[in-house]
Motif scaffolding. Sequence first.
Motif, PDB file in Angstrom:
ATOM      1  N   GLY A   1       0.775  -1.232   0.000  1.00 19.16           N
ATOM      2  CA  GLY A   1       0.000   0.000   0.000  1.00 19.16           C
ATOM      3  C   GLY A   1       0.806   1.280   0.000  1.00 19.16           C
ATOM      4  N   VAL A   2       1.669   1.454   1.008  1.00 21.83           N
ATOM      5  CA  VAL A   2       2.410   2.709   1.137  1.00 21.83           C
ATOM      6  C   VAL A   2       3.391   2.903  -0.017  1.00 21.83           C
ATOM      7  N   VAL A   3       4.120   1.841  -0.356  1.00 17.70           N
ATOM      8  CA  VAL A   3       5.117   1.959  -1.422  1.00 17.70           C
ATOM      9  C   VAL A   3       4.467   2.274  -2.762  1.00 17.70           C
ATOM     10  N   THR A   4       3.397   1.555  -3.099  1.00 19.79           N
ATOM     11  CA  THR A   4       2.733   1.823  -4.375  1.00 19.79           C
ATOM     12  C   THR A   4       2.098   3.205  -4.397  1.00 19.79           C
ATOM     13  N   THR A   5       1.625   3.676  -3.240  1.00 23.19           N
ATOM     14  CA  THR A   5       1.090   5.037  -3.162  1.00 23.19           C
ATOM     15  C   THR A   5       2.186   6.050  -3.445  1.00 23.19           C
ATOM     16  N   GLY A   6       3.353   5.817  -2.851  1.00 27.03           N
ATOM     17  CA  GLY A   6       4.466   6.734  -3.082  1.00 27.03           C
ATOM     18  C   GLY A   6       4.856   6.812  -4.540  1.00 27.03           C
TER      19      GLY A   6
ATOM     20  N   GLN B   1       8.992   3.041 -15.557  1.00 24.96           N
ATOM     21  CA  GLN B   1       7.580   2.677 -15.672  1.00 24.96           C
ATOM     22  C   GLN B   1       6.872   2.514 -14.329  1.00 24.96           C
ATOM     23  N   ILE B   2       7.630   2.526 -13.242  1.00 24.71           N
ATOM     24  CA  ILE B   2       7.047   2.199 -11.943  1.00 24.71           C
ATOM     25  C   ILE B   2       5.963   3.184 -11.526  1.00 24.71           C
ATOM     26  N   ALA B   3       6.165   4.466 -11.777  1.00 26.09           N
ATOM     27  CA  ALA B   3       5.169   5.465 -11.372  1.00 26.09           C
ATOM     28  C   ALA B   3       3.848   5.234 -12.102  1.00 26.09           C
ATOM     29  N   ALA B   4       3.924   5.014 -13.405  1.00 25.22           N
ATOM     30  CA  ALA B   4       2.704   4.818 -14.196  1.00 25.22           C
ATOM     31  C   ALA B   4       1.992   3.523 -13.806  1.00 25.22           C
ATOM     32  N   GLN B   5       2.752   2.436 -13.631  1.00 25.25           N
ATOM     33  CA  GLN B   5       2.145   1.153 -13.291  1.00 25.25           C
ATOM     34  C   GLN B   5       1.550   1.149 -11.880  1.00 25.25           C
ATOM     35  N   ALA B   6       2.251   1.782 -10.942  1.00 28.49           N
ATOM     36  CA  ALA B   6       1.735   1.855  -9.570  1.00 28.49           C
ATOM     37  C   ALA B   6       0.489   2.719  -9.517  1.00 28.49           C
ATOM     38  N   GLY B   7       0.478   3.800 -10.296  1.00 30.86           N
ATOM     39  CA  GLY B   7      -0.705   4.657 -10.327  1.00 30.86           C
ATOM     40  C   GLY B   7      -1.905   3.951 -10.917  1.00 30.86           C
ATOM     41  N   GLU B   8      -1.662   3.084 -11.879  1.00 28.01           N
ATOM     42  CA  GLU B   8      -2.752   2.369 -12.554  1.00 28.01           C
ATOM     43  C   GLU B   8      -3.256   1.178 -11.744  1.00 28.01           C
ATOM     44  N   GLN B   9      -2.348   0.409 -11.151  1.00 32.61           N
ATOM     45  CA  GLN B   9      -2.725  -0.841 -10.484  1.00 32.61           C
ATOM     46  C   GLN B   9      -2.871  -0.701  -8.967  1.00 32.61           C
ATOM     47  N   GLY B  10      -2.234   0.279  -8.359  1.00 33.30           N
ATOM     48  CA  GLY B  10      -2.351   0.496  -6.916  1.00 33.30           C
ATOM     49  C   GLY B  10      -1.872  -0.700  -6.110  1.00 33.30           C
ATOM     50  N   VAL B  11      -2.664  -1.064  -5.102  1.00 31.50           N
ATOM     51  CA  VAL B  11      -2.305  -2.153  -4.193  1.00 31.50           C
ATOM     52  C   VAL B  11      -2.118  -3.471  -4.942  1.00 31.50           C
ATOM     53  N   GLU B  12      -2.823  -3.652  -6.047  1.00 32.98           N
ATOM     54  CA  GLU B  12      -2.759  -4.922  -6.772  1.00 32.98           C
ATOM     55  C   GLU B  12      -1.456  -5.118  -7.531  1.00 32.98           C
ATOM     56  N   LEU B  13      -0.598  -4.079  -7.608  1.00 36.12           N
ATOM     57  CA  LEU B  13       0.630  -4.197  -8.393  1.00 36.12           C
ATOM     58  C   LEU B  13       1.487  -5.366  -7.933  1.00 36.12           C
ATOM     59  N   ILE B  14       1.752  -5.462  -6.649  1.00 36.58           N
ATOM     60  CA  ILE B  14       2.630  -6.513  -6.143  1.00 36.58           C
ATOM     61  C   ILE B  14       2.027  -7.902  -6.362  1.00 36.58           C
ATOM     62  N   PHE B  15       0.709  -7.998  -6.291  1.00 33.19           N
ATOM     63  CA  PHE B  15       0.063  -9.302  -6.499  1.00 33.19           C
ATOM     64  C   PHE B  15       0.010  -9.660  -7.979  1.00 33.19           C
ATOM     65  N   ASN B  16      -0.152  -8.664  -8.835  1.00 33.15           N
ATOM     66  CA  ASN B  16      -0.123  -8.924 -10.269  1.00 33.15           C
ATOM     67  C   ASN B  16       1.266  -9.372 -10.722  1.00 33.15           C
ATOM     68  N   LEU B  17       2.297  -8.760 -10.135  1.00 33.12           N
ATOM     69  CA  LEU B  17       3.667  -9.188 -10.444  1.00 33.12           C
ATOM     70  C   LEU B  17       3.891 -10.629  -9.984  1.00 33.12           C
ATOM     71  N   ALA B  18       3.393 -10.949  -8.800  1.00 30.90           N
ATOM     72  CA  ALA B  18       3.544 -12.309  -8.271  1.00 30.90           C
ATOM     73  C   ALA B  18       2.813 -13.321  -9.151  1.00 30.90           C
ATOM     74  N   ALA B  19       1.639 -12.955  -9.663  1.00 27.32           N
ATOM     75  CA  ALA B  19       0.863 -13.853 -10.519  1.00 27.32           C
ATOM     76  C   ALA B  19       1.637 -14.175 -11.794  1.00 27.32           C
ATOM     77  N   ALA B  20       2.282 -13.153 -12.346  1.00 26.37           N
ATOM     78  CA  ALA B  20       3.027 -13.344 -13.591  1.00 26.37           C
ATOM     79  C   ALA B  20       4.304 -14.150 -13.372  1.00 26.37           C
ATOM     80  N   GLN B  21       4.922 -14.004 -12.202  1.00 25.10           N
ATOM     81  CA  GLN B  21       6.231 -14.611 -11.970  1.00 25.10           C
ATOM     82  C   GLN B  21       6.174 -15.908 -11.167  1.00 25.10           C
ATOM     83  N   LEU B  22       5.171 -16.029 -10.274  1.00 24.72           N
ATOM     84  CA  LEU B  22       5.139 -17.154  -9.342  1.00 24.72           C
ATOM     85  C   LEU B  22       3.877 -18.004  -9.438  1.00 24.72           C
TER      86      LEU B  22
END
Length: 503
Positions: free
Chosen positions: A43-48, A270-291
């Motif tokens: 949450g906090v990191v993606t918000t930043g 790309q991190i600012a644009a992707q975090a702004g678009e996906q928010g909290v789900e960013l880390i879980f979407n990355l995990a889905a693609a990789q793990l």
Amino acid sequence: MPPTSTVDRPSNVSEALARGRLGIPSVIFFVLSAAAPLTVVAGVVTTGYGVIGVTGIPLAFLLVGAVLALFSVGYVAMSRRVENAGAFYAYISRGLGRPAGVGAAWIALIAYNALQVGLYGTIGIAAEPVLDRIFGGHPHWAVVALVAWALVGLLGLLRVDLNGLVLAALLIAEIVVILIFDLGQIGNPAGGQVSFATFSPDNLFVPGVGAVLVLAILGFVGFESAVVFSEESKDPKRTVPLATYLSVAIIAGLYALSSWTMTVAVGPDQIAAQAGEQGVELIFNLAAAQLGDTAVTIGQALFLTSVLAAMISFHNTTARYTFALGRERVLPAVFGQTSVRTGAPRAASVAQSVLGLVVILLYAVNGWDPVVKLFFWGGTTGGFGVLLLIATTSVAVIVYFARSGGGENLWRRAVAPGVATIALFVIIWLAVSNFANLLGVAPDSTLRWALPAVYPVAAVLGIVWALVLRGNRPDTYARIGLGAASATAAVKPEAPATVEVTR
């Protein structure tokens, strides 16, 4: 000459926390659970990244960690001389005087209650994906919040070491999943190349650096609570310093690593644009693609338990602050009572639970947004209050050792806390300047000033109350900041006992 106080008390059995139940690992679990690692990373990191747009967040966590490590030098040095569940309240009382201490206590009660109660606003959102997977739907957020409230309230009445065991299980699993996510991200770098650009000062010291530093320090809130459990530690003089330093190091390292690997997987540009678009789900979407989906399911479940663990930790911290004030009669004496069976601060814990119930029902009945208007505003405002307490305590440490000497070397009593004080007040200034951005409101919004203004008002009211006590109840006033000594040294079995206290 220090004033003396003679106080009548029939018994101190119900005014002492259970001693010797917490070792270094248990205290660290309480501290790190309050920091809520997965909640901060998701949450906090993606918000930043997404809202503020500054990519130097990994470096910000390291810088804030260094500042808090400097603060901790004087903080733990004073902990060897002042053992009190009231922590900031007690230290400021000893360093800057009892009126300032009571003012700080009022700030602490508001700040920690805001942090704890605010978490009820996000537990429903955290539970949604988990409940959807299991049941194909989810209940109203308030139903989930009430279940969490009942569990937290029950644990708050049990032995503190049982709470520590619950937090240990939740926290270990949470950190393991974060590290697995980090490995997945660093093992799949964007463009096939690992970039360290986000550690460059050029990517931190840009417009918006103030808001990023404040978000970073909010991620550490809870590190200071090792002292709150000093009376229940097996060896406070060893447990508190080690738990404090290890907690700061673990938090700084984990957050810097996780916020960096996120940029590696997405790409610094790309991190600012992707975090702004996906928010909290960013880390879980990355995990889905990789793990894979299994990793996502586990991560979402632990995101839920991360919020729950933070609730448990903040509930215990807040209850002990209230207990410390009740024991010294700054609050009604009923709050200074503990359960003879469990040693838990019974009345203080129940009061904290009642407040949580009222807030949940109030938001549910009125249909207020629990995420923005409870979790986000409450967390930001509570974190700012803790920042004020840390900075004021840093000043109090310097003054305390200047008056008493204390046998500490120059580094511990003046240099480290002095540098930390300057840095902390700079961060406070940046926080006030960026409070509208932190709340997500317009610059001319009343909330931009009203929420941070709660604290100076509370401090003034606390100071006035201390002066009232000095005039009308001098025995109570003399006990302020004494901690366990206020309950034990003031008992007179046959003849009046005399308690010597500091100004």
